[in-house]
Design a protein around this motif. Structure first.
Motif, mmCIF file in Angstrom:
data_model
loop_
_atom_site.group_PDB
_atom_site.id
_atom_site.type_symbol
_atom_site.label_atom_id
_atom_site.label_comp_id
_atom_site.label_asym_id
_atom_site.label_seq_id
_atom_site.Cartn_x
_atom_site.Cartn_y
_atom_site.Cartn_z
ATOM 1 N N ALA A 308 0.821 -1.209 0.000
ATOM 2 C CA ALA A 308 0.000 0.000 0.000
ATOM 3 C C ALA A 308 0.855 1.260 0.000
ATOM 4 C CB ALA A 308 -0.911 -0.005 1.221
ATOM 5 N N ASP A 309 0.286 2.337 -0.501
ATOM 6 C CA ASP A 309 0.945 3.648 -0.471
ATOM 7 C C ASP A 309 0.565 4.328 0.837
ATOM 8 O OD1 ASP A 309 2.145 6.057 -0.939
ATOM 9 O OD2 ASP A 309 0.694 6.731 -2.444
ATOM 10 N N THR A 310 1.318 4.025 1.893
ATOM 11 C CA THR A 310 0.984 4.556 3.211
ATOM 12 C C THR A 310 1.743 5.823 3.568
ATOM 13 O OG1 THR A 310 2.647 3.107 4.222
ATOM 14 C CG2 THR A 310 0.383 2.274 4.106
ATOM 15 N N GLY A 311 2.737 6.195 2.780
ATOM 16 C CA GLY A 311 3.507 7.384 3.106
ATOM 17 C C GLY A 311 4.877 7.358 2.474
ATOM 18 N N PRO A 312 5.710 8.352 2.810
ATOM 19 C CA PRO A 312 6.993 8.510 2.124
ATOM 20 C C PRO A 312 8.083 7.529 2.544
ATOM 21 C CG PRO A 312 6.731 10.197 3.807
ATOM 22 C CD PRO A 312 5.426 9.463 3.740
ATOM 23 N N THR A 313 7.960 6.911 3.708
ATOM 24 C CA THR A 313 9.010 6.026 4.209
ATOM 25 C C THR A 313 8.709 4.587 3.818
ATOM 26 O OG1 THR A 313 9.351 7.515 6.090
ATOM 27 C CG2 THR A 313 10.271 5.302 6.265
ATOM 28 N N PRO A 314 9.689 3.849 3.292
ATOM 29 C CA PRO A 314 9.427 2.473 2.873
ATOM 30 C C PRO A 314 9.038 1.581 4.045
ATOM 31 C CG PRO A 314 11.781 2.957 2.800
ATOM 32 C CD PRO A 314 11.091 4.254 3.027
ATOM 33 N N VAL A 315 8.156 0.623 3.752
ATOM 34 C CA VAL A 315 7.680 -0.333 4.751
ATOM 35 C C VAL A 315 8.095 -1.729 4.298
ATOM 36 C CG1 VAL A 315 5.696 -1.207 6.027
ATOM 37 C CG2 VAL A 315 5.695 1.162 5.191
ATOM 38 N N TYR A 316 8.674 -2.497 5.228
ATOM 39 C CA TYR A 316 9.208 -3.817 4.884
ATOM 40 C C TYR A 316 8.512 -4.913 5.684
ATOM 41 C CZ TYR A 316 13.023 -1.247 2.681
ATOM 42 O OH TYR A 316 13.756 -0.405 1.882
ATOM 43 N N ASP A 317 8.354 -6.045 5.056
ATOM 44 C CA ASP A 317 7.990 -7.292 5.729
ATOM 45 C C ASP A 317 9.299 -7.874 6.246
ATOM 46 O OD1 ASP A 317 7.163 -9.840 6.470
ATOM 47 O OD2 ASP A 317 7.058 -10.563 4.394
ATOM 48 N N HIS A 318 9.543 -7.732 7.542
ATOM 49 C CA HIS A 318 10.839 -8.089 8.110
ATOM 50 C C HIS A 318 10.771 -9.499 8.677
ATOM 51 C CE1 HIS A 318 14.279 -7.426 11.128
ATOM 52 N NE2 HIS A 318 14.798 -7.544 9.923
ATOM 53 N N THR A 319 11.549 -10.400 8.119
ATOM 54 C CA THR A 319 11.443 -11.822 8.448
ATOM 55 C C THR A 319 12.651 -12.385 9.195
ATOM 56 O OG1 THR A 319 12.370 -12.420 6.286
ATOM 57 C CG2 THR A 319 9.972 -12.236 6.441
ATOM 58 N N GLU A 320 13.705 -11.619 9.353
ATOM 59 C CA GLU A 320 14.938 -12.145 9.953
ATOM 60 C C GLU A 320 14.775 -12.436 11.443
ATOM 61 O OE1 GLU A 320 18.968 -10.403 8.951
ATOM 62 O OE2 GLU A 320 18.775 -9.782 11.048
ATOM 63 N N VAL A 321 15.377 -13.529 11.907
ATOM 64 C CA VAL A 321 15.441 -13.857 13.325
ATOM 65 C C VAL A 321 16.831 -14.408 13.626
ATOM 66 C CG1 VAL A 321 12.969 -14.417 13.430
ATOM 67 C CG2 VAL A 321 14.647 -16.250 13.075
ATOM 68 N N THR A 322 17.133 -14.521 14.912
ATOM 69 C CA THR A 322 18.333 -15.234 15.351
ATOM 70 C C THR A 322 17.893 -16.408 16.205
ATOM 71 O OG1 THR A 322 19.617 -13.185 15.358
ATOM 72 C CG2 THR A 322 20.517 -15.047 16.568
ATOM 73 N N GLU A 323 18.402 -17.592 15.889
ATOM 74 C CA GLU A 323 17.983 -18.803 16.574
ATOM 75 C C GLU A 323 19.175 -19.696 16.887
ATOM 76 O OE1 GLU A 323 15.531 -21.037 13.859
ATOM 77 O OE2 GLU A 323 17.284 -21.835 12.785
ATOM 78 N N ILE A 324 18.948 -20.591 17.834
ATOM 79 C CA ILE A 324 19.832 -21.740 18.013
ATOM 80 C C ILE A 324 19.108 -22.914 17.381
ATOM 81 C CG2 ILE A 324 21.007 -23.240 19.648
ATOM 82 C CD1 ILE A 324 21.041 -20.936 21.623
ATOM 83 N N PRO A 325 19.602 -23.433 16.268
ATOM 84 C CA PRO A 325 18.881 -24.517 15.598
ATOM 85 C C PRO A 325 18.739 -25.747 16.490
ATOM 86 C CG PRO A 325 20.578 -23.577 14.170
ATOM 87 C CD PRO A 325 20.807 -23.010 15.531
ATOM 88 N N ALA A 326 17.726 -26.527 16.234
ATOM 89 C CA ALA A 326 17.506 -27.759 16.990
ATOM 90 C C ALA A 326 18.758 -28.628 16.972
ATOM 91 C CB ALA A 326 16.331 -28.529 16.389
ATOM 92 N N GLY A 327 19.208 -29.045 18.135
ATOM 93 C CA GLY A 327 20.382 -29.899 18.251
ATOM 94 C C GLY A 327 21.698 -29.169 18.244
ATOM 95 N N ALA A 328 21.670 -27.824 18.094
ATOM 96 C CA ALA A 328 22.902 -27.028 18.050
ATOM 97 C C ALA A 328 23.051 -26.220 19.332
ATOM 98 C CB ALA A 328 22.906 -26.127 16.830
ATOM 99 N N THR A 329 24.162 -25.504 19.440
ATOM 100 C CA THR A 329 24.414 -24.672 20.623
ATOM 101 C C THR A 329 24.780 -23.243 20.270
ATOM 102 O OG1 THR A 329 26.741 -25.384 20.641
ATOM 103 C CG2 THR A 329 25.183 -26.654 21.995
ATOM 104 N N THR A 330 25.012 -22.961 19.003
ATOM 105 C CA THR A 330 25.483 -21.643 18.580
ATOM 106 C C THR A 330 24.383 -20.893 17.846
ATOM 107 O OG1 THR A 330 27.719 -22.517 18.333
ATOM 108 C CG2 THR A 330 27.239 -20.418 17.258
ATOM 109 N N PRO A 331 24.116 -19.629 18.207
ATOM 110 C CA PRO A 331 23.099 -18.851 17.511
ATOM 111 C C PRO A 331 23.497 -18.567 16.065
ATOM 112 C CG PRO A 331 23.604 -17.873 19.644
ATOM 113 C CD PRO A 331 24.656 -18.907 19.378
#
Length: 424
Positions: A308-331
Motif C-alpha cells: 500500500a501507499d501509506t507514506g513517504p518512508t518504505p515499509v518492509y515485511d521483516h522476516t529475519e530472526v536469530t535462533e539456536i537450531p535444533a540440536g545445536a548450541t550456537t546462535p
C-alpha cells in the motif's frame, strides 16, 4: 524498540506496564517513611526535562498532585485521588496532542515527552508523600501501580460495542536510552497519543482506536502489565478487539512489520538501568500456552501493508530472526524466519522490549483464541535536524524533529487503516 548501537545506528526492540519497578524503600513501614527516587525520577532534575515541562505547561502537574495528596485523609481517598489525577494526566496529554484546549507553551503539540516527564514528577511526589495515616511500603507500591496504570491509558481502553464499528487497540512506548540523550522522544508514544479515542475510516467501515503507552522496563513486563492491559479487549464479548498493533521505534529510515517474535530477552539495559537475559517470564495468572512457545507470528496483513501507499518512508515485511537450531548450541541468523524446533535468541524486532511486547501480545492472542489481525510495527528512528545532533549542546526540539515525528504518526495511521480494512 531496538537499542541504538553507535556503529549500526539502530534503536532497540520494543516495549511495556501495569506494575512498575519496585521502589527502593526503607525496611520499616511506618507513616513517615518515604521512597527513594528511582533512576528515572532522578533524571527529572536535568535541564532538558525541566524545559520540556515548562514549555508544554506540564510543569504544574507534579506540584498540583502533591497538593492533592497533602489533603488525603485515608487509604481509600488516596486511591480515588491517585486514580483521578492519573487519568487526568493521560487525558490532558491526549488532548494536547490532538489539539484540544490550550497548548500551555510553545512546544509543538505532537510531543509525547511532557506526559513522560510529568508522570515521573507525580511518581516522585507519591514516593515522597508522608500521609497522616500509616502507609506500608506494599500499600505505597500498590498506589504507584494505580498511578502508572491510569496515567498510561492502560485502564481506559474504552472500546465500543456493536456490529457496525470495528475496534482497534494500539500501544506505544516511553522515550528511552535517555542517559545517551535525555532529549529523546518516542514516535510510538506520540502516535498512541494522537490516535487515542479517534475513529478512522476504512473501506469496510469506521474503526474506533484506543491506545496505551508502556514503560521501557523489564520488571513491568515480567509482572504482566502487557497481558493485564490487553486481556479485557482480547476476551470474547461485544467489545472484543478486531485488530491490534503494538508499535515501537526501530531502525533509521524504514518501517518494519515484524513477522516473527521470539521469547528471548537479550539483556540490554532498560530505563531503570536494569538488564535481563532470560526467557520472557509469563505470569501464572494470565492465559498462556503450555509449553511456552519459542516463537509467535504476526497476523497483520503484511503483504497488503507493504504494497500500500501509506507514506513517504518504505515499509518492509521483516522476516529475519536469530535462533539456536535444533540440536545445536550456537546462535545463527535466519533471514527467512525460524526453523522447526529452534530456540529463540532474537525475533524480527530484536531481543529488547519491542520484541517482547509483540511476543506477549501475540501469545495472549493465541491463548484466548482471538482471530484478528495483530502484531508489531517498528517505526523509523526519530531524528533531530542535522544541526541539532549533539545532546550536550543541542536544543530540545527543531523543525526537522517536529516534521519527522508528525510524518511518522501520519504513516502509522495510514498503516493502521490498511490493517483495519482487512478485519471482518
Amino acid at each position: 524498540m531496538r537499542p541504538i548501537r553507535p556503529r549500526l545506528a539502530l534503536l532497540g526492540a520494543a516495549l511495556l506496564a501495569a506494575t512498575p519497578l519496585a521502589l527502593a524503600t526503607p525496611a520499616t513501614a511506618t507513616a513517615d517513611t518515604t521512597a527513594a527516587p528511582t533512576v528515572e525520577e532522578r533524571r527529572l532534575d536535568k535541564a532538558v526535562p525541566q524545559e520540556i515541562l515548562r514549555r508544554s505547561g506540564f510543569d504544574d502537574a507534579a506540584p498540583d498532585f502533591a497538593r492533592a495528596l497533602a489533603g488525603v485523609g485515608s487509604p481509600a481517598e488516596a486511591e480515588r485521588v491517585i486514580s483521578r489525577d492519573g487519568r487526568a494526566l493521560w487525558q490532558r496529554a491526549v488532548d494536547r496532542v490532538q489539539g484540544r484546549g490550550p497548548a500551555g507553551g510553545d512546544l509543538s503539540r505532537d510531543d509525547d515527552r511532557p506526559l513522560y516527564w510529568a508522570r515521573l514528577g507525580m511518581t516522585r511526589a507519591l514516593g515522597e508523600w508522608q500521609p497522616g495515616f500509616p502507609l506500608t511500603d506494599a500499600r505505597r507500591a500498590a498506589l504507584l501501580r494505580t498511578l502508572e496504570r491510569t496515567s498510561r491509558g492502560e485502564d481506559s481502553l474504552d472500546l465500543p460495542a456493536g456490529k457496525h464499528i470495528k475496534r482497534i487497540v494500539v500501544t506505544g512506548f516511553d522515550p528511552f536510552q535517555l542517559d545517551d540523550d535525555v532529549r529523546r522522544s518516542n514516535p510510538s508514544g506520540a502516535a498512541a497519543l494522537a490516535l487515542d479515542g479517534t475513529t478512522i475510516r476504512t473501506d469496510s467501515g469506521p474503526a474506533r482506536v484506543e491506545t496505551a503507552v508502556f514503560p521501557v522496563r523489564w520488571t513491568d513486563f515480567a509482572d504482566g502489565t502487557v497481558e493485564r492491559t490487553l486481556l479485557p479487549a482480547f476476551q470474547s464479548g461485544p467489545r472484543r478487539v478486531d485488530a491490534f498493533m503494538t508499535v515501537s521505534q526501530g531502525r533509521v529510515g524504514r518501517f518494519d512489520v515484524e513477522r516473527t517474535n521470539g521469547t528471548w530477552r537479550g539483556g540490554y539495559p532498560d530505563n531503570a538501568n536494569i538488564s535481563r537475559t532470560e526467557t520472557a517470564p509469563i505470569p501464572s495468572d494470565v492465559p498462556t500456552q503450555h509449553p511456552q512457545p519459542q516463537w509467535t507470528t504476526t497476523t497483520l496483513p503484511y503483504e497488503k501493508i507493504v504494497a500500500a501507499d501509506t507514506g513517504p518512508t518504505p515499509v518492509y515485511d521483516h522476516t529475519e530472526v536469530t535462533e539456536i537450531p535444533a540440536g545445536a548450541t550456537t546462535p545463527v541468523v535466519r533471514p527467512n524466519g525460524p526453523t522447526p524446533g529452534s530456540t529463540a535468541r532474537a525475533g524480527g524486532g530484536g531481543d529488547y522490549l519491542s520484541n517482547e511486547i509483540a511476543y506477549r501480545a501475540t501469545l495472549l492472542r493465541d491463548a484466548v483464541g482471538l482471530k484478528a489481525p495483530g502484531g508489531h510495527l517498528h517505526t523509523p528512528v526519530l531524528q533531530f535536524g542535522p544541526n541539532n545532533t549533539d545532546p550536550t549542546t543541542g536544543q530540545i526540539t527543531d523543525p526537522d524533529f517536529v516534521h519527522n515525528r508528525e510524518a511518522i504518526t501520519a504513516q502509522v495511521r495510514s498503516i493502521l487503516t490498511v490493517a483495519a480494512t482487512t478485519t471482518r
